[in-house]
Design a protein around this motif. Structure first.
Motif, PDB file in Angstrom:
ATOM      1  N   GLY A 188       0.973  -1.262   0.129  1.00 37.18           N
ATOM      2  CA  GLY A 188      -0.050   0.010   0.102  1.00 37.18           C
ATOM      3  C   GLY A 188       0.851   0.984  -0.168  1.00 37.18           C
ATOM      4  O   GLY A 188       0.514   2.477  -0.780  1.00 37.18           O
ATOM      5  N   ILE A 189       2.006   1.282   0.780  1.00 37.08           N
ATOM      6  CA  ILE A 189       2.796   2.429   0.792  1.00 37.08           C
ATOM      7  C   ILE A 189       3.363   2.495  -0.439  1.00 37.08           C
ATOM      8  O   ILE A 189       3.522   3.735  -1.139  1.00 37.08           O
ATOM      9  CB  ILE A 189       3.924   2.267   2.068  1.00 37.08           C
ATOM     10  N   ALA A 190       3.994   1.463  -1.211  1.00 39.10           N
ATOM     11  CA  ALA A 190       4.742   1.471  -2.506  1.00 39.10           C
ATOM     12  C   ALA A 190       3.558   2.123  -3.297  1.00 39.10           C
ATOM     13  O   ALA A 190       4.016   2.892  -4.426  1.00 39.10           O
ATOM     14  CB  ALA A 190       5.073   0.290  -2.916  1.00 39.10           C
ATOM     15  N   PHE A 191       2.400   1.579  -3.268  1.00 39.22           N
ATOM     16  CA  PHE A 191       1.337   2.078  -4.115  1.00 39.22           C
ATOM     17  C   PHE A 191       1.192   3.766  -4.161  1.00 39.22           C
ATOM     18  O   PHE A 191       1.107   4.462  -5.047  1.00 39.22           O
ATOM     19  CB  PHE A 191      -0.023   1.322  -4.167  1.00 39.22           C
ATOM     20  N   GLY A 192       1.217   3.977  -2.798  1.00 36.27           N
ATOM     21  CA  GLY A 192       0.954   5.405  -2.549  1.00 36.27           C
ATOM     22  C   GLY A 192       2.339   6.279  -3.000  1.00 36.27           C
ATOM     23  O   GLY A 192       1.897   7.584  -3.576  1.00 36.27           O
ATOM     24  N   LEU A 193       3.350   5.791  -3.092  1.00 40.24           N
ATOM     25  CA  LEU A 193       4.467   6.499  -3.563  1.00 40.24           C
ATOM     26  C   LEU A 193       4.673   6.717  -5.248  1.00 40.24           C
ATOM     27  O   LEU A 193       4.765   7.884  -5.586  1.00 40.24           O
ATOM     28  CB  LEU A 193       5.693   5.913  -3.222  1.00 40.24           C
ATOM     29  N   LEU A 194       3.793   5.514  -5.632  1.00 43.66           N
ATOM     30  CA  LEU A 194       3.709   5.246  -7.245  1.00 43.66           C
ATOM     31  C   LEU A 194       2.671   6.615  -7.468  1.00 43.66           C
ATOM     32  O   LEU A 194       2.875   7.291  -8.635  1.00 43.66           O
ATOM     33  CB  LEU A 194       3.567   3.821  -7.515  1.00 43.66           C
ATOM     34  N   VAL A 195       1.687   6.439  -6.861  1.00 42.60           N
ATOM     35  CA  VAL A 195       0.633   7.603  -7.137  1.00 42.60           C
ATOM     36  C   VAL A 195       0.890   8.869  -6.657  1.00 42.60           C
ATOM     37  O   VAL A 195       0.679   9.830  -7.361  1.00 42.60           O
ATOM     38  CB  VAL A 195      -0.511   7.227  -6.501  1.00 42.60           C
ATOM     39  N   GLY A 196       1.513   9.074  -5.411  1.00 43.49           N
ATOM     40  CA  GLY A 196       2.039  10.500  -5.209  1.00 43.49           C
ATOM     41  C   GLY A 196       2.901  11.212  -5.740  1.00 43.49           C
ATOM     42  O   GLY A 196       2.893  12.493  -5.747  1.00 43.49           O
ATOM     43  N   LEU A 197       4.089  10.430  -6.341  1.00 44.84           N
ATOM     44  CA  LEU A 197       5.064  11.290  -6.886  1.00 44.84           C
ATOM     45  C   LEU A 197       4.660  11.974  -7.999  1.00 44.84           C
ATOM     46  O   LEU A 197       4.875  13.131  -8.137  1.00 44.84           O
ATOM     47  CB  LEU A 197       6.129  10.071  -7.228  1.00 44.84           C
ATOM     48  N   PRO A 198       3.889  11.298  -9.087  1.00 44.81           N
ATOM     49  CA  PRO A 198       3.635  12.261 -10.200  1.00 44.81           C
ATOM     50  C   PRO A 198       2.420  13.315  -9.837  1.00 44.81           C
ATOM     51  O   PRO A 198       2.761  14.638 -10.329  1.00 44.81           O
ATOM     52  CB  PRO A 198       2.564  11.352 -11.027  1.00 44.81           C
ATOM     53  N   ILE A 199       1.781  13.121  -8.742  1.00 42.71           N
ATOM     54  CA  ILE A 199       0.798  14.280  -8.211  1.00 42.71           C
ATOM     55  C   ILE A 199       1.638  15.417  -7.724  1.00 42.71           C
ATOM     56  O   ILE A 199       1.541  16.709  -7.905  1.00 42.71           O
ATOM     57  CB  ILE A 199      -0.256  13.864  -7.234  1.00 42.71           C
ATOM     58  N   VAL A 200       2.541  15.132  -6.610  1.00 44.69           N
ATOM     59  CA  VAL A 200       3.435  16.276  -6.089  1.00 44.69           C
ATOM     60  C   VAL A 200       4.330  16.980  -7.242  1.00 44.69           C
ATOM     61  O   VAL A 200       4.329  18.123  -7.250  1.00 44.69           O
ATOM     62  CB  VAL A 200       4.184  15.380  -4.965  1.00 44.69           C
ATOM     63  N   ALA A 201       4.724  16.246  -8.424  1.00 42.27           N
ATOM     64  CA  ALA A 201       5.664  16.786  -9.193  1.00 42.27           C
ATOM     65  C   ALA A 201       4.786  17.671  -9.965  1.00 42.27           C
ATOM     66  O   ALA A 201       4.971  18.856 -10.334  1.00 42.27           O
ATOM     67  CB  ALA A 201       6.335  15.612  -9.998  1.00 42.27           C
ATOM     68  N   ALA A 202       3.497  17.297 -10.545  1.00 41.93           N
ATOM     69  CA  ALA A 202       2.520  18.206 -11.281  1.00 41.93           C
ATOM     70  C   ALA A 202       2.161  19.616 -10.331  1.00 41.93           C
ATOM     71  O   ALA A 202       2.178  20.492 -10.739  1.00 41.93           O
ATOM     72  CB  ALA A 202       1.305  17.301 -11.318  1.00 41.93           C
ATOM     73  N   VAL A 203       1.846  19.232  -9.120  1.00 42.11           N
ATOM     74  CA  VAL A 203       1.647  20.348  -8.141  1.00 42.11           C
ATOM     75  C   VAL A 203       2.735  21.291  -8.003  1.00 42.11           C
ATOM     76  O   VAL A 203       2.796  22.751  -7.923  1.00 42.11           O
ATOM     77  CB  VAL A 203       1.145  20.031  -6.841  1.00 42.11           C
ATOM     78  N   TRP A 204       3.982  20.777  -8.010  1.00 43.62           N
ATOM     79  CA  TRP A 204       5.287  21.743  -7.986  1.00 43.62           C
ATOM     80  C   TRP A 204       5.425  22.507  -9.268  1.00 43.62           C
ATOM     81  O   TRP A 204       5.732  23.646  -9.329  1.00 43.62           O
ATOM     82  CB  TRP A 204       6.491  20.779  -7.611  1.00 43.62           C
TER      83      TRP A 204
END
Length: 238
Positions: A188-204
């Protein structure tokens, strides 16, 4: 304190928070109530009631494919071998009272059978199938065994089903191992990183574009600490 102002630290913390949130959601989904099947239609209810008395059900429109004598012979063969096999013979229909938005009639029937079952739904050579109770599967033959995992659904139903039942082992069903779709908390944490990384990058990137449009730099600069303090004379000047 300089570590707390680091952009890398902010990104890492954001990713960790997103991963933890995703893991919590995944685990809560795994603990959610299982899907409940609505009340089946008339045709399915009739088949379920008939299978409670015997291992074979033949509807009136399926009698042309399996006679009463052949039905009785198949039932006796299944009982004598104590097989977890149930057979339903009927003509395929989309207006027979078993319509369901997601479940096939075979899955609806299996949902009401108490024991783990291998259900053969015989509807003719072009529209037949085999289904198993949820959590179970019909196993593959071992290296020293020879049997078909399901009938061929070709030719005479009585002959094909009899030959298939004769070859099926008593332990045709095996339980599927239960596992979390994401592999537990770590998955679940790995999936969260996989989903969260593009989101954080897009917001940045979006925040940087907004700063550029406002006439500032793409990267946000941390506030600078004053290097020296200037004494201010509060007395009134003449």
């Amino acid at each position: 304190m300089s570590v707390l102002r680091s952009r890398i630290t902010h990104v890492v913390v954001a990713l960790l928070l997103g991963a933890v949130a995703a893991a919590v959601v995944v685990l809560r989904m795994a603990d959610a109530e299982p899907f409940s099947v609505p009340e089946p239609g008339d045709r399915v209810r009739t088949a379920i009631a008939d299978l409670a008395d015997g291992p074979v059900h033949v509807s009136p429109d399926g009698r042309t494919m399996l006679s009463e004598a052949d039905e009785a012979a198949l039932e006796e063969l299944i009982r004598s071998r104590d097989l977890p096999v149930r057979i339903v013979v009927w003509q395929p229909s989309t207006k027979a009272g078993y319509e369901h938005p997601t479940l096939s009639p075979a899955e609806q029937i299996l949902d009401d059978l108490a024991e783990p079952t291998l259900l053969v739904l015989w509807q003719g050579p072009d529209d037949s199938r085999v289904a198993t109770t949820d959590g179970w599967t019909n196993r593959f033959p071992d290296y020293d065994e020879t049997f078909e995992r399901e009938p061929t659904f070709l030719g005479d139903a009585a002959l094909s089903l009899t030959e298939w039942i004769d070859s099926v082992p008593a332990d045709i069903l095996e339980q599927r191992p239960t596992s979390d779709y994401y592999g537990g908390t770590g998955g679940g944490i790995a999936f969260g990183l996989l989903v969260g990384l593009p989101i954080v990058a897009a917001v940045w990137v979006l925040a940087g574009l907004v700063r550029l449009r406002a006439g500032r730099g793409f990267l946000a600069r941390a506030p600078q600490r004053p290097t020296s303090r200037r004494r201010v004379d509060l007395r009134k000047r003449p």
